[in-house]
Design a protein around this motif. Structure first.
Motif, PDB file in Angstrom:
ATOM      1  N   PRO A  76       0.866   5.827   7.526  1.00 33.55           N
ATOM      2  CA  PRO A  76       1.776   5.709   6.273  1.00 33.55           C
ATOM      3  C   PRO A  76       1.434   4.700   5.494  1.00 33.55           C
ATOM      4  O   PRO A  76       1.498   3.632   5.687  1.00 33.55           O
ATOM      5  CB  PRO A  76       3.308   5.872   6.671  1.00 33.55           C
ATOM      6  N   PRO A  77       1.034   5.088   4.218  1.00 32.48           N
ATOM      7  CA  PRO A  77       0.711   3.774   3.246  1.00 32.48           C
ATOM      8  C   PRO A  77       1.881   2.945   2.575  1.00 32.48           C
ATOM      9  O   PRO A  77       3.031   3.680   2.607  1.00 32.48           O
ATOM     10  CB  PRO A  77       0.353   4.742   1.985  1.00 32.48           C
ATOM     11  N   TYR A  78       1.791   1.836   2.624  1.00 29.71           N
ATOM     12  CA  TYR A  78       2.677   0.885   2.285  1.00 29.71           C
ATOM     13  C   TYR A  78       3.783   1.108   3.205  1.00 29.71           C
ATOM     14  O   TYR A  78       5.105   0.900   2.837  1.00 29.71           O
ATOM     15  CB  TYR A  78       3.239   1.256   0.877  1.00 29.71           C
ATOM     16  N   GLN A  79       3.839   1.105   4.528  1.00 32.32           N
ATOM     17  CA  GLN A  79       5.243   1.284   5.656  1.00 32.32           C
ATOM     18  C   GLN A  79       4.624   0.535   6.661  1.00 32.32           C
ATOM     19  O   GLN A  79       3.239  -0.044   6.973  1.00 32.32           O
ATOM     20  CB  GLN A  79       5.238   2.704   5.784  1.00 32.32           C
ATOM     21  N   MET A  80       5.519   0.147   7.416  1.00 30.40           N
ATOM     22  CA  MET A  80       5.338  -0.905   8.545  1.00 30.40           C
ATOM     23  C   MET A  80       4.873   0.098   9.918  1.00 30.40           C
ATOM     24  O   MET A  80       5.110   1.512   9.841  1.00 30.40           O
ATOM     25  CB  MET A  80       6.833  -1.139   9.133  1.00 30.40           C
ATOM     26  N   VAL A  81       4.004  -0.434  10.729  1.00 29.27           N
ATOM     27  CA  VAL A  81       3.259   0.419  11.855  1.00 29.27           C
ATOM     28  C   VAL A  81       3.442  -0.579  12.881  1.00 29.27           C
ATOM     29  O   VAL A  81       3.618  -1.773  12.895  1.00 29.27           O
ATOM     30  CB  VAL A  81       1.682   0.893  11.627  1.00 29.27           C
ATOM     31  N   ASP A  82       3.354  -0.213  14.163  1.00 30.86           N
ATOM     32  CA  ASP A  82       3.566  -0.832  15.302  1.00 30.86           C
ATOM     33  C   ASP A  82       2.201  -1.530  15.811  1.00 30.86           C
ATOM     34  O   ASP A  82       1.141  -1.330  15.252  1.00 30.86           O
ATOM     35  CB  ASP A  82       3.910   0.025  16.598  1.00 30.86           C
ATOM     36  N   ILE A  99      -7.160  -7.413   9.717  1.00 33.13           N
ATOM     37  CA  ILE A  99      -5.520  -7.728   9.700  1.00 33.13           C
ATOM     38  C   ILE A  99      -5.467  -9.215   9.478  1.00 33.13           C
ATOM     39  O   ILE A  99      -6.437 -10.052   9.900  1.00 33.13           O
ATOM     40  CB  ILE A  99      -4.884  -7.370  11.212  1.00 33.13           C
ATOM     41  N   SER A 100      -4.537  -9.583   8.833  1.00 36.96           N
ATOM     42  CA  SER A 100      -4.106 -11.044   8.588  1.00 36.96           C
ATOM     43  C   SER A 100      -2.869 -11.374   9.096  1.00 36.96           C
ATOM     44  O   SER A 100      -2.032 -10.672   8.612  1.00 36.96           O
ATOM     45  CB  SER A 100      -4.262 -11.196   7.075  1.00 36.96           C
ATOM     46  N   VAL A 101      -2.774 -12.448   9.841  1.00 37.20           N
ATOM     47  CA  VAL A 101      -1.606 -12.852  10.491  1.00 37.20           C
ATOM     48  C   VAL A 101      -1.253 -14.460  10.146  1.00 37.20           C
ATOM     49  O   VAL A 101      -2.061 -15.303  10.058  1.00 37.20           O
ATOM     50  CB  VAL A 101      -1.811 -12.834  11.929  1.00 37.20           C
ATOM     51  N   ILE A 123      -5.897  -2.905   0.339  1.00 44.69           N
ATOM     52  CA  ILE A 123      -6.773  -3.734   0.622  1.00 44.69           C
ATOM     53  C   ILE A 123      -7.823  -3.315   1.625  1.00 44.69           C
ATOM     54  O   ILE A 123      -7.836  -2.826   2.544  1.00 44.69           O
ATOM     55  CB  ILE A 123      -5.878  -4.802   1.609  1.00 44.69           C
ATOM     56  N   LEU A 124      -9.418  -3.765   1.313  1.00 45.50           N
ATOM     57  CA  LEU A 124     -10.202  -3.312   1.823  1.00 45.50           C
ATOM     58  C   LEU A 124     -11.172  -4.361   2.445  1.00 45.50           C
ATOM     59  O   LEU A 124     -11.190  -5.519   2.081  1.00 45.50           O
ATOM     60  CB  LEU A 124     -11.301  -2.583   0.944  1.00 45.50           C
ATOM     61  N   ALA A 125     -11.815  -4.085   3.667  1.00 45.45           N
ATOM     62  CA  ALA A 125     -12.394  -5.159   4.273  1.00 45.45           C
ATOM     63  C   ALA A 125     -13.774  -4.244   4.673  1.00 45.45           C
ATOM     64  O   ALA A 125     -13.650  -3.283   5.283  1.00 45.45           O
ATOM     65  CB  ALA A 125     -11.804  -5.858   5.942  1.00 45.45           C
ATOM     66  N   HIS A 126     -14.975  -4.814   4.269  1.00 42.52           N
ATOM     67  CA  HIS A 126     -16.153  -4.208   4.500  1.00 42.52           C
ATOM     68  C   HIS A 126     -16.882  -4.856   5.892  1.00 42.52           C
ATOM     69  O   HIS A 126     -17.068  -5.809   5.657  1.00 42.52           O
ATOM     70  CB  HIS A 126     -17.201  -4.383   3.254  1.00 42.52           C
ATOM     71  N   HIS A 127     -17.433  -3.883   6.537  1.00 42.34           N
ATOM     72  CA  HIS A 127     -18.064  -4.459   7.835  1.00 42.34           C
ATOM     73  C   HIS A 127     -19.427  -3.751   7.739  1.00 42.34           C
ATOM     74  O   HIS A 127     -19.568  -2.663   7.470  1.00 42.34           O
ATOM     75  CB  HIS A 127     -17.267  -4.070   9.105  1.00 42.34           C
TER      76      HIS A 127
END
Length: 216
Positions: free
Chosen positions: A18-24, A33-35, A78-82
């Motif tokens: 779900p966009p702009y929501q919390m996930v587990d 991901i950024s922590v 937010i995009l990360a290209h690999h």
């Protein structure tokens, strides 16, 4: 790789989030991901050394961080290209075997892990034991059929992926995704059962294990 990541979510589950929501913690994808360092430093260790293969070391870290208060917010903007060289369906099948294998290790590390939140390892183990107890033959028609189907599926994806490299086509991507979903589920379960088999020493040989999976 759109047929793997953007249709059936065989690689990552971004399109289902779900966009702009919390996930587990199951979506603690360390490549994207950024922590906060402060949260990481509160852990006694970062990655658990109880894993001997690739598969769940990042998810396990995410599970501990979630219990420590971390919340994952999914922002699709937010995009990360690999850049990854992908040239073999075998690599992805091996990846799933490792993932299934390390899932068993993950469940042993965390007794508090809710059953079925990732995969029902206990149920797979019980069915495996029951099937092994009643299994007397070293081969079966179903076992040979499933092995033949796997070979055909791999060949089909290789053919379609070559066509996709030449020209993108939505129908080819959908077919590829469908086949990949079946292959990945099979090899994921195979990895799980293979790990259970090694730990309990019930039988030897890949062929036998492939047949045992039919009972699951």
């Amino acid at each position: 790789m759109r047929h793997i990541t953007e249709i059936g979510c065989e690689q990552f589950g971004f399109i289902a989030l779900p966009p702009y929501q919390m996930v587990d913690f199951r979506h603690f994808y360390t490549s994207n991901i950024s922590v906060p360092a402060k949260l990481l430093h509160k852990q006694e260790y970062y990655f658990h050394t109880g894993f001997d293969k690739y598969g769940f070391e990042d998810i396990e870290l995410g599970y501990r961080l979630q219990k420590a208060g971390m919340k994952i917010y999914y922002d699709p903007d937010i995009l990360a290209h690999h850049y990854h060289v992908y040239d073999s369906v075998e690599k992805f099948c091996d990846r799933q075997i490792n993932a299934g294998d390390q899932l068993v290790a993950f469940c042993k590390i965390h007794d508090d892990l809710a059953d079925k939140c990732i995969s029902d390892v206990e149920n797979i183990r019980d069915i495996y034991f029951k099937y092994k107890k009643g299994q007397k033959l070293d081969s079966s028609f179903r076992g040979n059929f499933i092995q033949s189907s796997i070979r055909i599926g791999k060949s089909l994806t290789c053919l379609l992926e070559k066509k996709l490299m030449q020209k993108d086509h939505s129908f080819y991507r959908i077919i590829c995704s469908f086949v990949y979903a079946a292959l990945f589920r099979f090899y994921y379960t195979y990895g799980t059962v293979n790990r259970i088999n090694r730990e309990y020493g019930l039988c030897k040989g890949k062929v036998m294990l492939l047949i045992l999976l039919i009972g699951i």
